[in-house]
Structure formats: structure tokens, C-alpha cells
Design an enzyme around this catalytic site. Structure first.
Site, PDB file in Angstrom:
ATOM      1  N   ASN A  21       0.868  -1.181   0.000  1.00 28.47           N
ATOM      2  CA  ASN A  21       0.000   0.000   0.000  1.00 28.47           C
ATOM      3  C   ASN A  21       0.902   1.227   0.000  1.00 28.47           C
ATOM      4  OD1 ASN A  21      -1.849   2.009   0.387  1.00 28.47           O
ATOM      5  ND2 ASN A  21      -2.429   1.386   2.468  1.00 28.47           N
TER       6      ASN A  21
ATOM      7  N   HIS B 276      -9.539   1.271   5.045  1.00 31.95           N
ATOM      8  CA  HIS B 276      -8.244   1.463   5.707  1.00 31.95           C
ATOM      9  C   HIS B 276      -8.436   2.407   6.897  1.00 31.95           C
ATOM     10  CE1 HIS B 276      -4.120   2.560   6.520  1.00 31.95           C
ATOM     11  NE2 HIS B 276      -3.765   1.479   5.851  1.00 31.95           N
TER      12      HIS B 276
ATOM     13  N   GLU C 299      -6.770   4.782   7.916  1.00 31.33           N
ATOM     14  CA  GLU C 299      -6.561   6.205   7.604  1.00 31.33           C
ATOM     15  C   GLU C 299      -7.801   6.806   6.943  1.00 31.33           C
ATOM     16  OE1 GLU C 299      -2.863   5.528   5.548  1.00 31.33           O
ATOM     17  OE2 GLU C 299      -1.961   4.974   7.463  1.00 31.33           O
TER      18      GLU C 299
ATOM     19  N   GLU D  42      -5.187  -4.861  10.613  1.00 34.72           N
ATOM     20  CA  GLU D  42      -4.146  -3.857  10.840  1.00 34.72           C
ATOM     21  C   GLU D  42      -4.402  -3.128  12.152  1.00 34.72           C
ATOM     22  OE1 GLU D  42      -2.246  -2.639   6.803  1.00 34.72           O
ATOM     23  OE2 GLU D  42      -3.886  -1.285   7.244  1.00 34.72           O
TER      24      GLU D  42
ATOM     25  N   SER E  34       3.702  -2.164  10.182  1.00 33.76           N
ATOM     26  CA  SER E  34       5.156  -2.245  10.312  1.00 33.76           C
ATOM     27  C   SER E  34       5.728  -3.602   9.888  1.00 33.76           C
ATOM     28  CB  SER E  34       5.590  -1.885  11.741  1.00 33.76           C
ATOM     29  OG  SER E  34       5.188  -0.560  12.050  1.00 33.76           O
TER      30      SER E  34
HETATM   31  P1  13P Z   1       3.188   0.367   7.544  1.00 40.15           P
HETATM   32  O1  13P Z   1       3.625  -0.940   6.929  1.00 40.15           O
HETATM   33  O2  13P Z   1       3.947   1.549   7.030  1.00 40.15           O
HETATM   34  O3  13P Z   1       3.129   0.273   9.033  1.00 40.15           O
HETATM   35  O4  13P Z   1       1.672   0.610   7.035  1.00 40.15           O
HETATM   36  C1  13P Z   1       0.750  -0.405   7.207  1.00 40.15           C
HETATM   37  C2  13P Z   1      -0.479  -0.060   6.451  1.00 40.15           C
HETATM   38  O5  13P Z   1      -1.226   0.816   6.839  1.00 40.15           O
HETATM   39  C3  13P Z   1      -0.735  -0.779   5.202  1.00 40.15           C
HETATM   40  O6  13P Z   1      -2.005  -0.517   4.736  1.00 40.15           O
END
Ligand code: 13P
Length: 252
Positions: A9, A95, A97, A167, A213
Site C-alpha cells: 500500500n 483502511h 486512515e 491492521e 510495520s
Molecule cells: P506500515 O507498513 O507503514 O506500518 O503501514 C501499514 C499499512 O497501513 C498498510 O495498509
């Protein structure tokens, strides 16, 4: 046996030339084999060109979100019809976010999941708890509700094809990974929730990814868990070498 699915992503990163170079290079070097899918989730402006560059490779191209309507007065939005029309195969839905900054709710996630299937797009549905929820011991309850609402009124066949990405929000972009055992415990719970919604053979087919991560140094341990079938990766998916290492770990 379920295949492994590694999805990068990119979030709001790269410019066109960088995106093209990545897909050219990664597309050529992906490991062979049918036990692994590799997906790049790219910003909207890059998608048509990346789909063309990925043709005749094993790389699949995904969008990072979409609207649930096919068309209409939704300034700035992109519809499932548009994505399908340019050859996108997957779409990330819900997601954290998007949930945090753009009013994505369990209800819109469900509408988008239905819209994805209507247009033969595979949804990657994200769920996960905040740090406060984890500390209050609410992780399983929170994730359970998110999964139930996201999958509401989908057929068993559609649920079997849905990819769930677990996540934990506190692990995204922080360098903190859930321990593989903790991540697996939640992924196992998600599979049980899906089995209760459908049946065990449907639940056994669902790909459940872990995200937060993930990097080449920790992916082997995560993928060795019983219910983790892949990863949704942010930061470590931006460089080709690192992305390929993640995909190679999935192809082992
Ligand atoms: P990171 O791998 O940068 O922690 O992000 C995870 C993520 O939100 C993938 O959608």
C-alpha cells in the site's frame, strides 16, 4: 491450502515515473508460482498506466479506496465502474486512515464491499483496533464488529473471495509490530467470526493478511502463523528490493 497474498500500500507516495519504474522492475522479478499473489495499491492517477505495465506479469494493481456508487454528483470521487473499466483487480476498503480522516464507517465499508463484487473487484477489507481499545482488552470485540458489519449480506461465495487485512492501528507506521502470536490470535478470531457468519469451509478459504510495520525482517515469522495468509505493507513496500523480499517470503 490458502495462497499467500502480499500487497504493497503505497498510500500518498511516489510520482508517476517512480511508480512506472517500480512496476516495470518488480513485474519482471516477481517469483513464479501460483501460491503467491503480489499486489501494488497505487494512487489513482497512476492506475491506468500501471495496469498496462503490469500486463503479462504476475503483479496485480489495486486502488486504495473508491466510492460505492457507479456514478453521480460526488466531486473528487472514483467509482468501482471506473476502476474495473481500466483493469484494476483489487481495491482496499476501510483502511484505518480512511476511517480516521475521511469518514469511512462500517456502513460505507459494507456498501463498498457490495459495490466491489458488483464490478468484479476483489475487496481488501481493513479492520483493526486503536491502542486504547487494545489496552481496554476490547480488540476482539472491536474487530468482530468491524468484520460482521463489513461482510453483512454478502453471499458465502463473495465472503470466500474477500481479503481481510487485520491492521492494528497502533502498529501502522510506528515501527511497532504486533507479536506474531498476538497477530495470529486476532486473525484466528476473525476466521471464527467468519465461520459463524457462513460456515467453516467458507472461512477456511478467506485470505487474512496482517498489516502494521511489516518488513523483510519480520515477515517470515508472521507468515509462519496458522491464520496469517499474507501482509498489507506500507513503508516497506515503497522500494522494489524490499517489496520483492516480502513477496519472496510469501512464495517460500
Ligand atoms: P506500515 O507498513 O507503514 O506500518 O503501514 C501499514 C499499512 O497501513 C498498510 O495498509
Amino acid at each position: 491450502m490458502r495462497k499467500k497474498v502480499i500487497a504493497g500500500n503505497w498510500k500518498m507516495n511516489k510520482v508517476m515515473t517512480e511508480a512506472e519504474d517500480f512496476v516495470r522492475e518488480a513485474g519482471q522479478q516477481l517469483p513464479a508460482g501460483n501460491n503467491i499473489d503480489a499486489i501494488v495499491c497505487a494512487p489513482f492517477p497512476f492506475l491506468p498506466e500501471l495496469v498496462k505495465l503490469a500486463q503479462n506479469t504476475r503483479l496485480k494493481i489495486a486502488a486504495q479506496t473508491m466510492h460505492y456508487e457507479e456514478n453521480g454528483a460526488f466531486t473528487g470521487e472514483v467509482s468501482p465502474l471506473m476502476l474495473k473499466n481500466i483493469g484494476v483487480s483489487h481495491v482496499v476498503i476501510g483502511h484505518s486512515e480512511r476511517r480516521q480522516y475521511y469518514n469511512e464507517t462500517d456502513d460505507t465499508v459494507n456498501k463498498k464491499a457490495h459495490a466491489a463484487f458488483k464490478h468484479s473487484l476483489t475487496p481488501i477489507v481493513c479492520v483493526g483496533e486503536t491502542l486504547e481499545e487494545r489496552e481496554a482488552n476490547d480488540t476482539k470485540a472491536v474487530v468482530e464488529t468491524q468484520v460482521q458489519k463489513a461482510l453483512a449480506h454478502l453471499t458465502h461465495e463473495q465472503i470466500a473471495q474477500t481479503i481481510i487485512a487485520y491492521e492494528p492501528i497502533w502498529a501502522i507506521g510506528t515501527g511497532k509490530t504486533a507479536s506474531s502470536a498476538d497477530a495470529n490470535e486476532v486473525c484466528t478470531h476473525i476466521r471464527q467470526v467468519i465461520a459463524a457468519l457462513t460456515d467453516s469451509s467458507t472461512a477456511e478459504q478467506v485470505i487474512i493478511q496482517y498489516g502494521g510495520s511489516v518488513k523483510p525482517a519480520n515477515i517470515d515469522e508472521l507468515l509462519a502463523q496458522s491464520d496469517i495468509d499474507g501482509a498489507l505493507v506500507g513503508g516497506a513496500s515503497l522500494e522494489v528490493d524490499s517489496f520483492l523480499k516480502l513477496v519472496e517470503a510469501g512464495a517460500k
